[in-house]
Design an enzyme around this catalytic site. Structure first.
Site, PDB file in Angstrom:
ATOM      1  N   ASP A 153     -15.164  -0.851  62.069  1.00 11.08           N
ATOM      2  CA  ASP A 153     -15.256  -0.160  60.800  1.00 11.08           C
ATOM      3  C   ASP A 153     -16.048  -1.089  59.867  1.00 11.08           C
ATOM      4  O   ASP A 153     -16.307  -2.250  60.210  1.00 11.08           O
ATOM      5  CB  ASP A 153     -13.845   0.091  60.255  1.00 11.08           C
ATOM      6  CG  ASP A 153     -13.852   0.702  58.867  1.00 11.08           C
ATOM      7  OD1 ASP A 153     -14.579   1.690  58.657  1.00 11.08           O
ATOM      8  OD2 ASP A 153     -13.147   0.178  57.989  1.00 11.08           O
TER       9      ASP A 153
ATOM     10  N   ASP B 203     -16.128  -0.765  55.687  1.00 12.75           N
ATOM     11  CA  ASP B 203     -15.533  -0.997  54.376  1.00 12.75           C
ATOM     12  C   ASP B 203     -14.125  -1.581  54.490  1.00 12.75           C
ATOM     13  O   ASP B 203     -13.245  -0.975  55.102  1.00 12.75           O
ATOM     14  CB  ASP B 203     -15.481   0.305  53.575  1.00 12.75           C
ATOM     15  CG  ASP B 203     -16.868   0.801  53.210  1.00 12.75           C
ATOM     16  OD1 ASP B 203     -17.584   0.069  52.512  1.00 12.75           O
ATOM     17  OD2 ASP B 203     -17.247   1.906  53.640  1.00 12.75           O
TER      18      ASP B 203
END
Length: 228
Positions: free
Chosen positions: A15, A17
């Site tokens: 991922d 953020d």
């Protein structure tokens, strides 16, 4: 990477953020600034529920949960207007670049699966172009035409896996996913992959339980800690 046999890891997906880049606090500040106009608090409890979602889905969820008198289009436009300059100076999370470079040096194919869009990806990676060139590909779920459903649906990680070389030969259970959000962990697990969670320290224990391994930071990860 990892132990011999069926538990060996062949590919890794990250991922972005809150996991690779310290951008979640930027989103929170911009969202609270908007909510101030309506006398509402954008609490961590609400943030936890929308983390990992695509931009439009997350925005609509905030509007609904806080009962904000604003259209989705206006909400997103106002938030987006305040973010660019903040994104450009985003820092990497502790241990992120070290781990990415380690995997790349050991020829482990790596990719990014983010709920962000292409425009914001460019802004957020302003200071991190060198690190992001090491990824085989990046899937931006908010505007990728093949992603109709955001996390926690498995499609984001299924699409990300499909873009590796010889994707039809990759076994999902040999893919390791690094995530910071409960929605992201659920998405990866639903896609049949193994998960390492590096959550916000405020995240309650009950929302950490679906991950195969939970770490305080990426600095804590070693190959010996690959979940089986």
């Amino acid at each position: 990477m990892g132990s011999d046999g069926d538990m060996e890891i062949s590919h890794v997906i990250f991922d972005m953020d809150g996991l690779l880049l310290d951008t979640e606090n930027i989103y929170s500040a911009a969202t609270q600034k908007l909510c101030d106009r309506f006398g509402k608090i954008y609490s961590f409890d609400i943030k936890r529920q929308i983390m990992g979602m695509r931009g439009n889905e997350a925005s609509q969820a905030i509007i609904d949960k806080l009962q904000l008198d604003i259209s989705l289009a206006d909400f997103m436009a106002e938030i987006e207007a305040t973010l660019p300059e903040m994104f450009k100076v985003a820092s990497s999370m502790p241990g992120a670049e070290k781990l990415v470079r380690h995997l790349h040096a050991h020829n482990i194919p790596i990719a990014v699966c983010t709920g962000s869009n292409q425009v914001n990806l460019g802004l957020k990676t302003t200071k991190h172009k060198d690190m992001f060139t090491l990824f085989h590909h990046v899937v931006t779920c908010s505007d990728d035409p093949q992603v109709q459903f955001g996390k926690p649906h498995p499609q984001p990680f299924q699409v990300t896996l499909s873009r590796f070389d010889a994707a039809d030969t990759i076994k999902p259970h040999k893919v390791l996913v690094f995530e910071d959000s409960p929605n992201g962990v659920l998405s990866a697990k639903a896609a049949g992959m193994r998960t390492v969670m590096v959550p916000d320290p405020r995240l309650e224990q009950e929302f950490r339980q679906d991950a195969d391994l939970v770490l305080e930071t990426l600095l804590d990860f070693t190959p010996e800690r690959i979940p089986t």
